[in-house]
Scaffold this motif. Structure first.
Motif, PDB file in Angstrom:
ATOM      1  N   HIS A 277      69.526  -2.910 -52.278  1.00  0.00           N
ATOM      2  CA  HIS A 277      70.068  -3.966 -51.428  1.00  0.00           C
ATOM      3  C   HIS A 277      71.328  -4.566 -52.040  1.00  0.00           C
ATOM      4  CE1 HIS A 277      70.340  -7.537 -48.931  1.00  0.00           C
ATOM      5  NE2 HIS A 277      70.332  -8.281 -50.043  1.00  0.00           N
ATOM      6  N   ARG A 312      74.432 -16.125 -33.552  1.00  0.00           N
ATOM      7  CA  ARG A 312      73.762 -17.278 -34.178  1.00  0.00           C
ATOM      8  C   ARG A 312      73.821 -18.520 -33.298  1.00  0.00           C
ATOM      9  NH1 ARG A 312      77.131 -16.125 -39.201  1.00  0.00           N
ATOM     10  NH2 ARG A 312      76.017 -14.417 -40.232  1.00  0.00           N
ATOM     11  N   SER A 342      76.011 -13.909 -43.305  1.00  0.00           N
ATOM     12  CA  SER A 342      75.353 -12.646 -42.955  1.00  0.00           C
ATOM     13  C   SER A 342      74.710 -12.012 -44.179  1.00  0.00           C
ATOM     14  CB  SER A 342      76.375 -11.684 -42.316  1.00  0.00           C
ATOM     15  OG  SER A 342      77.384 -11.330 -43.267  1.00  0.00           O
ATOM     16  N   GLU A 345      71.430 -13.811 -44.780  1.00  0.00           N
ATOM     17  CA  GLU A 345      70.403 -13.418 -43.819  1.00  0.00           C
ATOM     18  C   GLU A 345      69.788 -12.083 -44.194  1.00  0.00           C
ATOM     19  OE1 GLU A 345      72.260 -13.421 -40.047  1.00  0.00           O
ATOM     20  OE2 GLU A 345      72.279 -15.619 -39.850  1.00  0.00           O
ATOM     21  N   ARG A 346      70.628 -11.139 -44.627  1.00  0.00           N
ATOM     22  CA  ARG A 346      70.091  -9.831 -45.010  1.00  0.00           C
ATOM     23  C   ARG A 346      69.198  -9.955 -46.252  1.00  0.00           C
ATOM     24  NH1 ARG A 346      75.359  -8.275 -43.336  1.00  0.00           N
ATOM     25  NH2 ARG A 346      76.132  -8.483 -45.470  1.00  0.00           N
ATOM     26  N   ARG A 347      69.613 -10.788 -47.216  1.00  0.00           N
ATOM     27  CA  ARG A 347      68.806 -10.980 -48.428  1.00  0.00           C
ATOM     28  C   ARG A 347      67.472 -11.663 -48.099  1.00  0.00           C
ATOM     29  NH1 ARG A 347      72.467 -13.024 -51.150  1.00  0.00           N
ATOM     30  NH2 ARG A 347      71.987 -15.250 -50.930  1.00  0.00           N
ATOM     31  N   ALA A 348      67.469 -12.640 -47.188  1.00  0.00           N
ATOM     32  CA  ALA A 348      66.226 -13.314 -46.798  1.00  0.00           C
ATOM     33  C   ALA A 348      65.286 -12.356 -46.063  1.00  0.00           C
ATOM     34  CB  ALA A 348      66.547 -14.508 -45.910  1.00  0.00           C
ATOM     35  N   ALA A 349      65.871 -11.445 -45.267  1.00  0.00           N
ATOM     36  CA  ALA A 349      65.026 -10.479 -44.555  1.00  0.00           C
ATOM     37  C   ALA A 349      64.325  -9.546 -45.530  1.00  0.00           C
ATOM     38  CB  ALA A 349      65.874  -9.684 -43.565  1.00  0.00           C
ATOM     39  N   VAL A 350      65.051  -9.101 -46.563  1.00  0.00           N
ATOM     40  CA  VAL A 350      64.432  -8.223 -47.571  1.00  0.00           C
ATOM     41  C   VAL A 350      63.338  -8.987 -48.333  1.00  0.00           C
ATOM     42  CG1 VAL A 350      64.858  -6.902 -49.670  1.00  0.00           C
ATOM     43  CG2 VAL A 350      66.494  -6.781 -47.780  1.00  0.00           C
ATOM     44  N   GLN A 352      61.621 -11.537 -47.305  1.00  0.00           N
ATOM     45  CA  GLN A 352      60.494 -11.795 -46.416  1.00  0.00           C
ATOM     46  C   GLN A 352      59.602 -10.570 -46.289  1.00  0.00           C
ATOM     47  OE1 GLN A 352      59.717 -14.679 -45.211  1.00  0.00           O
ATOM     48  NE2 GLN A 352      57.920 -13.956 -44.042  1.00  0.00           N
ATOM     49  N   SER A 353      60.189  -9.407 -46.192  1.00  0.00           N
ATOM     50  CA  SER A 353      59.389  -8.181 -46.093  1.00  0.00           C
ATOM     51  C   SER A 353      58.587  -7.949 -47.375  1.00  0.00           C
ATOM     52  CB  SER A 353      60.297  -6.985 -45.804  1.00  0.00           C
ATOM     53  OG  SER A 353      61.213  -6.783 -46.875  1.00  0.00           O
ATOM     54  N   LYS A 356      55.777 -10.554 -47.546  1.00  0.00           N
ATOM     55  CA  LYS A 356      54.706 -10.257 -46.614  1.00  0.00           C
ATOM     56  C   LYS A 356      53.713  -9.266 -47.205  1.00  0.00           C
ATOM     57  CE  LYS A 356      53.974  -8.846 -41.822  1.00  0.00           C
ATOM     58  NZ  LYS A 356      54.625  -8.395 -40.561  1.00  0.00           N
TER      59      LYS A 356
END
Length: 600
Positions: A277, A312, A342, A345-350, A352-353, A356
């Motif tokens: 990432h 957004r 942006s 957001e990409r770092r938060a999505a990684v 979060q996955s 989880k």
């Protein structure tokens, strides 16, 4: 309500590290799951860490505060600045308390101690079944720098807690109420001194009795045994609680270690993902910076920024796409900020996955922990029920022993009352007898004296009807002037009263005796009787019997030698008929007194 005072300390760091975090197992924990809420008093902050630093600073500058207040810095110095105590409610009140009621109780306790002007921190814990709070107090007065005195703090808090329970309408600690009443009873110093002397004397007597091997008071022995039993039962509950607490903490510790190990594994497992990432983000950053060097690239970045802003919702509805692109072309900071957002957001999505997946594994560990806690709770409930049953049986034995002692005491009381009643009755009877004896008339006393003399005389000599009748030879001897031999007395029981005996009835019924009238017998010719006859006649007259018939005249046996003709047999006399036809008058005896019956 049960207040419990901890020892005064010197370190706010150590005290608040314990109260603001969970209990430690080796290393100092950083979690605070048992802390429900924290409130400050006389501190200009709501942050516990900042409040701690303020309290430490106040304690360190106590001398400067004294100087500023004009107080001499004399006397013995003390560095025990930390004062802490807890307030615990009954477990049954867990669902009835809220934060406002707990704070009201804390403020009331501070006011009872006289410390409501000092810096304090109120901390609520949820790691016990009973609701409770801890109050950490800074003993240094922030206005004067003087050290707060904690003398009689236990009595002050005890009286306040007793008043608090009375205000709420339920006395849950009756022993404390008894102690308070005892303190009020012995407010006077002299009374307390006398009471303490009596208690000391009683304790010395019990100790001496124990040393000598004597047991003067079974109730005292049973009471001491009951006190020892209470202490043992309390220790059993403490041991059971500590065992359960240790088992639960072991379960939490094991689950915490498992979660920590699982997090380390996930971190190692997702390290390549993060590396890829960040590599991709660096490439994106390099491409963005390269496009920023020429106009075509700027327009391309502006187009990307406008699209992202539209997604957004950062663009107003009345603003068109061309206008947004034109503004982005003119504003390089807006383009770069949009690109940075942006990236975030990409770092938060990684993240979060990855989180989880970690949360799914941690949920399994927590589920296993809940199962282990439930198993431990069931084991604790069983041990608690067994302990309650065993202690109830032991207490029932003590109650049975007390009932036996009370029954014996009641029996002794009844025996004493019966003996006292008998003694009182005997004393009353003796008093009545003496009173009657002193008030008897003279003639009655004379009659009693005559009756006693008559009884003694009757006991010495038999009654006339019980004397042996003289034989014919005795009659002949009296006729020739010879004294008859004295007959031996017949041993018969002398009756005090001479009375005619009735003849038996043919039908078997016992007839009642009919009084017989005494007959007057004429006196014999004046012949001089012998001394024995005179004595016997005197006794017969005194006893009321018939006088003896006169002696037959002397016969001249020389005139005739022929025997006297035999007399015809006289018919047998019917005494029952004679008794019924000629009743005999019986002399009435004088009345007898009670003392005469006693003498017999």
């Amino acid at each position: 309500m049960v207040p419990d005072i901890a020892r005064t300390g010197r370190s706010f760091n150590g005290a608040l590290a314990y109260y603001l975090h969970d209990k430690r197992e080796g290393e100092r924990p950083q979690s605070a799951e048992r802390v429900a809420w924290v409130e400050m008093r006389n501190l200009a902050t709501d942050d516990p860490q900042a409040a701690k630093r303020v309290m430490i600073t106040t304690a360190m500058h106590a001398d400067e505060l004294k100087a500023a207040a004009g107080i001499k810095n004399t006397g013995r110095k003390s560095n025990a600045h930390v004062y802490a105590y807890s307030l615990a409610w009954h477990p049954d009140e867990a669902g009835k308390l809220d934060r406002a009621e707990m704070l009201r109780a804390a403020d009331g306790s501070l006011k009872a101690l006289g410390a409501d002007h000092l810096q304090s921190m109120i901390i609520c814990h949820t790691d016990q079944k009973h609701p409770h709070i801890h109050v950490v107090l800074n003993r240094v007065d922030p206005a004067t720098g003087k050290m707060f005195s904690t003398s009689n703090d236990r009595l002050k808090l005890s009286d306040w807690a007793n008043q608090y329970e009375r205000e709420r309408g339920a006395i849950l600690t009756p022993k404390r109420e008894e102690k308070r009443q005892a303190r009020e009873e012995f407010k006077d110093k002299a009374a307390r001194k006398d009471y303490a002397a009596e208690q000391k004397k009683a304790a010395e007597a019990r100790t001496t009795a124990k040393k000598d091997g004597r047991d003067p008071n079974p109730a005292a022995t049973l009471k001491a045994f009951g006190e020892a039993q209470k202490a043992r039962h309390k220790e059993d509950w403490r041991a059971l609680s500590e065992k359960n607490k240790a088992a639960r903490e072991a379960i939490y510790s094991a689950s915490g270690a498992a979660i920590k190990e699982l997090a380390e594994k996930h971190k190692a497992k997702n390290r390549p993902t993060w590396a890829a990432h960040f590599k991709d983000e660096r490439e994106r950053q390099a491409a963005f910076d390269a496009r920023e060097r020429y106009l075509r690239g700027i327009v391309s970045n502006a187009l990307d920024a406008a699209r992202q802003q539209r997604e957004r919702g950062q663009l107003p509805k009345d603003k068109g796409a061309l206008r947004a692109i034109f503004e982005n072309v003119l504003d390089s900071q807006k383009r770069r900020q949009t690109f940075t957002d942006s990236q975030s957001e990409r770092r938060a999505a990684v993240a979060q996955s990855i989180k989880k997946a970690l949360d799914a594994d941690i949920a399994q560990v927590k589920q296993y922990r809940a199962a282990m806690l439930e198993k431990q709770r069931q084991a604790f409930d069983k041990a608690r029920a067994d302990l309650i049953e065993r202690q109830s049986a032991e207490r029932e034995k003590i109650r049975a022993a007390w009932r036996t002692i009370y029954q014996e005491k009641e029996q002794r009381r009844q025996d004493r009352e019966r003996i006292n009643r008998q003694a009182a009755k005997s004393a009353s009877r003796a008093e009545r007898y003496e009173r009657n004896k002193s008030t008897k008339p003279a003639d009655m006393r004379k009659q009693e004296a005559r009756a006693k003399a008559f009884d003694r005389q009757a006991q010495e000599k038999p009654a006339p009807h019980q004397q042996e009748k003289p034989a014919m030879k005795n009659v002949f001897d009296r006729s020739i002037g010879k004294a008859p031999p004295k007959a031996a007395p017949i041993e018969t029981k002398v009756q005090p009263v001479s009375q005619a005996q009735p003849a038996p009835s043919p039908s078997g019924d016992v007839p009642r005796p009919t009084p017989k009238k005494m007959q007057e017998v004429p006196k014999a010719a004046p012949a001089k009787p012998s001394p024995a006859e005179a004595k016997r006649d005197t006794w017969h007259r005194a006893a009321g019997a018939k006088a003896q018939p006169p002696a037959a005249p002397k016969k001249d046996w020389s005139k005739t030698a022929s025997p006297a003709p035999a007399k015809a047999a006289e018919p047998k006399k019917d005494w029952s008929k004679a008794a019924s036809e000629k009743p005999r008058e019986v002399k009435k005896l004088p009345p007898r007194a009670m003392d005469r019956d006693r003498e017999r």
